[in-house]
Design a protein around this motif. Structure first.
Motif, PDB file in Angstrom:
ATOM      1  N   UNK A 172      28.739  43.657  54.953  1.00  0.00           N
ATOM      2  CA  UNK A 172      28.056  42.561  55.630  1.00  0.00           C
ATOM      3  C   UNK A 172      28.511  41.238  55.041  1.00  0.00           C
ATOM      4  N   UNK A 173      28.639  40.220  55.881  1.00  0.00           N
ATOM      5  CA  UNK A 173      29.038  38.904  55.406  1.00  0.00           C
ATOM      6  C   UNK A 173      30.511  38.614  55.648  1.00  0.00           C
ATOM      7  N   UNK A 174      30.887  37.352  55.441  1.00  0.00           N
ATOM      8  CA  UNK A 174      32.258  36.907  55.633  1.00  0.00           C
ATOM      9  C   UNK A 174      32.999  36.839  54.298  1.00  0.00           C
ATOM     10  N   UNK A 175      34.322  36.761  54.407  1.00  0.00           N
ATOM     11  CA  UNK A 175      35.166  36.749  53.214  1.00  0.00           C
ATOM     12  C   UNK A 175      36.152  35.596  53.262  1.00  0.00           C
ATOM     13  N   UNK A 176      36.516  35.129  52.073  1.00  0.00           N
ATOM     14  CA  UNK A 176      37.629  34.217  51.912  1.00  0.00           C
ATOM     15  C   UNK A 176      38.736  34.954  51.167  1.00  0.00           C
ATOM     16  N   UNK A 177      39.983  34.594  51.505  1.00  0.00           N
ATOM     17  CA  UNK A 177      41.123  35.317  50.940  1.00  0.00           C
ATOM     18  C   UNK A 177      42.048  34.369  50.187  1.00  0.00           C
ATOM     19  N   UNK A 178      42.555  34.868  49.068  1.00  0.00           N
ATOM     20  CA  UNK A 178      43.456  34.090  48.231  1.00  0.00           C
ATOM     21  C   UNK A 178      44.658  34.971  47.878  1.00  0.00           C
ATOM     22  N   UNK A 179      45.840  34.595  48.416  1.00  0.00           N
ATOM     23  CA  UNK A 179      47.065  35.349  48.201  1.00  0.00           C
ATOM     24  C   UNK A 179      47.948  34.639  47.176  1.00  0.00           C
ATOM     25  N   UNK A 180      48.593  35.435  46.344  1.00  0.00           N
ATOM     26  CA  UNK A 180      49.621  34.932  45.439  1.00  0.00           C
ATOM     27  C   UNK A 180      50.850  35.808  45.629  1.00  0.00           C
ATOM     28  N   UNK A 181      52.010  35.178  45.931  1.00  0.00           N
ATOM     29  CA  UNK A 181      53.208  35.938  46.266  1.00  0.00           C
ATOM     30  C   UNK A 181      54.122  36.196  45.076  1.00  0.00           C
ATOM     31  N   UNK A 182      53.755  35.711  43.908  1.00  0.00           N
ATOM     32  CA  UNK A 182      54.529  36.011  42.704  1.00  0.00           C
ATOM     33  C   UNK A 182      55.723  35.112  42.475  1.00  0.00           C
ATOM     34  N   UNK A 183      55.937  34.144  43.375  1.00  0.00           N
ATOM     35  CA  UNK A 183      57.059  33.218  43.215  1.00  0.00           C
ATOM     36  C   UNK A 183      56.586  31.771  43.133  1.00  0.00           C
ATOM     37  N   UNK A 184      55.303  31.592  42.829  1.00  0.00           N
ATOM     38  CA  UNK A 184      54.734  30.256  42.753  1.00  0.00           C
ATOM     39  C   UNK A 184      54.101  29.785  44.039  1.00  0.00           C
ATOM     40  N   UNK A 185      54.224  30.564  45.109  1.00  0.00           N
ATOM     41  CA  UNK A 185      53.633  30.210  46.391  1.00  0.00           C
ATOM     42  C   UNK A 185      52.369  31.017  46.644  1.00  0.00           C
ATOM     43  N   UNK A 186      51.494  30.493  47.491  1.00  0.00           N
ATOM     44  CA  UNK A 186      50.220  31.140  47.764  1.00  0.00           C
ATOM     45  C   UNK A 186      49.799  30.863  49.201  1.00  0.00           C
ATOM     46  N   UNK A 187      48.705  31.482  49.622  1.00  0.00           N
ATOM     47  CA  UNK A 187      48.196  31.304  50.972  1.00  0.00           C
ATOM     48  C   UNK A 187      46.720  31.659  51.006  1.00  0.00           C
ATOM     49  N   UNK A 188      45.988  31.031  51.936  1.00  0.00           N
ATOM     50  CA  UNK A 188      44.596  31.395  52.174  1.00  0.00           C
ATOM     51  C   UNK A 188      44.433  31.971  53.583  1.00  0.00           C
ATOM     52  N   UNK A 189      45.551  32.304  54.231  1.00  0.00           N
ATOM     53  CA  UNK A 189      45.482  32.966  55.535  1.00  0.00           C
ATOM     54  C   UNK A 189      44.934  34.379  55.374  1.00  0.00           C
ATOM     55  N   UNK A 190      44.398  34.900  56.460  1.00  0.00           N
ATOM     56  CA  UNK A 190      43.893  36.274  56.415  1.00  0.00           C
ATOM     57  C   UNK A 190      45.032  37.265  56.248  1.00  0.00           C
ATOM     58  N   UNK A 191      46.047  37.172  57.084  1.00  0.00           N
ATOM     59  CA  UNK A 191      47.213  38.065  57.039  1.00  0.00           C
ATOM     60  C   UNK A 191      48.477  37.209  57.107  1.00  0.00           C
ATOM     61  N   UNK A 192      48.954  36.743  55.971  1.00  0.00           N
ATOM     62  CA  UNK A 192      50.082  35.796  55.975  1.00  0.00           C
ATOM     63  C   UNK A 192      51.435  36.491  56.093  1.00  0.00           C
ATOM     64  N   UNK A 193      52.458  35.672  56.303  1.00  0.00           N
ATOM     65  CA  UNK A 193      53.853  36.112  56.214  1.00  0.00           C
ATOM     66  C   UNK A 193      54.518  35.260  55.143  1.00  0.00           C
ATOM     67  N   UNK A 194      55.613  35.802  54.572  1.00  0.00           N
ATOM     68  CA  UNK A 194      56.268  35.056  53.489  1.00  0.00           C
ATOM     69  C   UNK A 194      57.733  35.443  53.406  1.00  0.00           C
ATOM     70  N   UNK A 195      58.567  34.453  53.120  1.00  0.00           N
ATOM     71  CA  UNK A 195      60.001  34.646  52.907  1.00  0.00           C
ATOM     72  C   UNK A 195      60.358  34.164  51.499  1.00  0.00           C
ATOM     73  N   UNK A 196      61.078  35.003  50.767  1.00  0.00           N
ATOM     74  CA  UNK A 196      61.496  34.656  49.406  1.00  0.00           C
ATOM     75  C   UNK A 196      62.888  34.028  49.433  1.00  0.00           C
ATOM     76  N   UNK A 197      63.086  33.042  48.573  1.00  0.00           N
ATOM     77  CA  UNK A 197      64.368  32.348  48.520  1.00  0.00           C
ATOM     78  C   UNK A 197      65.307  32.936  47.474  1.00  0.00           C
ATOM     79  N   UNK A 198      64.784  33.746  46.560  1.00  0.00           N
ATOM     80  CA  UNK A 198      65.607  34.329  45.503  1.00  0.00           C
ATOM     81  C   UNK A 198      65.433  35.834  45.460  1.00  0.00           C
ATOM     82  N   UNK A 199      66.459  36.507  44.955  1.00  0.00           N
ATOM     83  CA  UNK A 199      66.367  37.944  44.758  1.00  0.00           C
ATOM     84  C   UNK A 199      65.418  38.254  43.602  1.00  0.00           C
TER      85      UNK A 199
END
Length: 244
Positions: free
Chosen positions: A115-142
């Motif tokens: 029950x209730x709503x949620x907030x989301x906090x994503x960390x992609x491990x390359x210094x970038x982040x997102x608060x989208x529910x279901x984000x997409x991400x592209x990495x610039x380095x191997x």
């Protein structure tokens, strides 16, 4: 006439499955000692002075404390305690290993809460982040990256989960060969630079002949200049290289 105790306690609302509730006993009596009986309203009880208790499910509980003096005088108090639901955090990704060229990670959030709503906090491990529910991400380095998702409810109840993704470079196809007289097998030595231990190789020889080995020895049916190709393939989308 014996003194009557003044029963009391403090406790904070908390999250289910997230730890324990500590009940602070504030009961008082001036000239006697007290013993206690706690009813946690979930079928369990305690006789500790200041107990700690874990609830197995969320909901509203009426916690009761009875304080009894050694002369049998007693007092009781009941307080409302709210146990909030905790989110169950999980997510999926389209591919955990992708080629650096054109990598595009899609993270599908499968987190739930009763029950209730949620907030989301994503960390992609390359210094970038997102608060989208279901984000997409592209990495610039191997490299290998740890992707973390933290979900927080309106009441501050939270959970987190992480997974690893791998962005790899293409292999570099390469080979050496021997020039031989007609009728003598030519030896092709693979000198490719691998980026995965699972890299596979395909040799394209004359007249549609192919081989799927790392190195190859081949006797051509005719003499002359031959066009030989080697395909090194990581098996990850477009992560392949060809040398002819």
């Amino acid at each position: 006439v014996y003194e009557k105790p003044d029963a009391g306690f403090k406790a904070n609302d908390t999250c289910s499955l997230n730890g324990f509730v500590t009940f602070t006993n504030t009961s008082r009596i001036n000239r006697d000692t007290l013993r206690y009986t706690w009813d946690f309203d979930d079928g369990r009880s305690s006789n500790d002075t200041t107990p700690t208790h874990q609830y197995s499910s969320y909901g509203t509980y009426q916690v009761k404390l009875i304080a009894v003096s050694n002369h049998g005088c007693q007092d009781s108090v009941t307080q409302r305690l709210e146990i909030f639901p905790k989110p169950f955090v999980t997510f999926k990704t389209n591919d955990q290993i992708q080629c650096g060229s054109g990598n595009f990670f899609e993270f599908e959030n499968k987190t739930t809460i009763d029950t209730g709503k949620l907030k989301f906090y994503w960390s992609f491990g390359d210094g970038n982040s997102s608060i989208d529910t279901s984000p997409v991400h592209t990495y610039t380095n191997y490299g290998r990256y740890t992707v973390k998702l933290r979900a927080v409810s309106l009441y501050g109840c939270w959970d987190t989960i992480s997974t690893r993704v791998n962005v790899i470079s293409k292999p570099t196809a390469g080979f050496t060969h021997t020039d031989e007289c007609f009728g003598v097998p030519n030896v092709f030595k693979n000198t490719s630079i691998d980026t995965l231990s699972t890299t596979t190789y395909k040799w394209l020889l004359d007249k549609g002949v192919s081989r799927n080995t790392r190195d190859v020895t081949h006797k051509f049916a005719t003499d002359g200049l031959k066009n030989v190709c080697l395909v090194a393939d990581n098996g990850i989308g477009s992560c392949l290289d060809t040398l002819c």
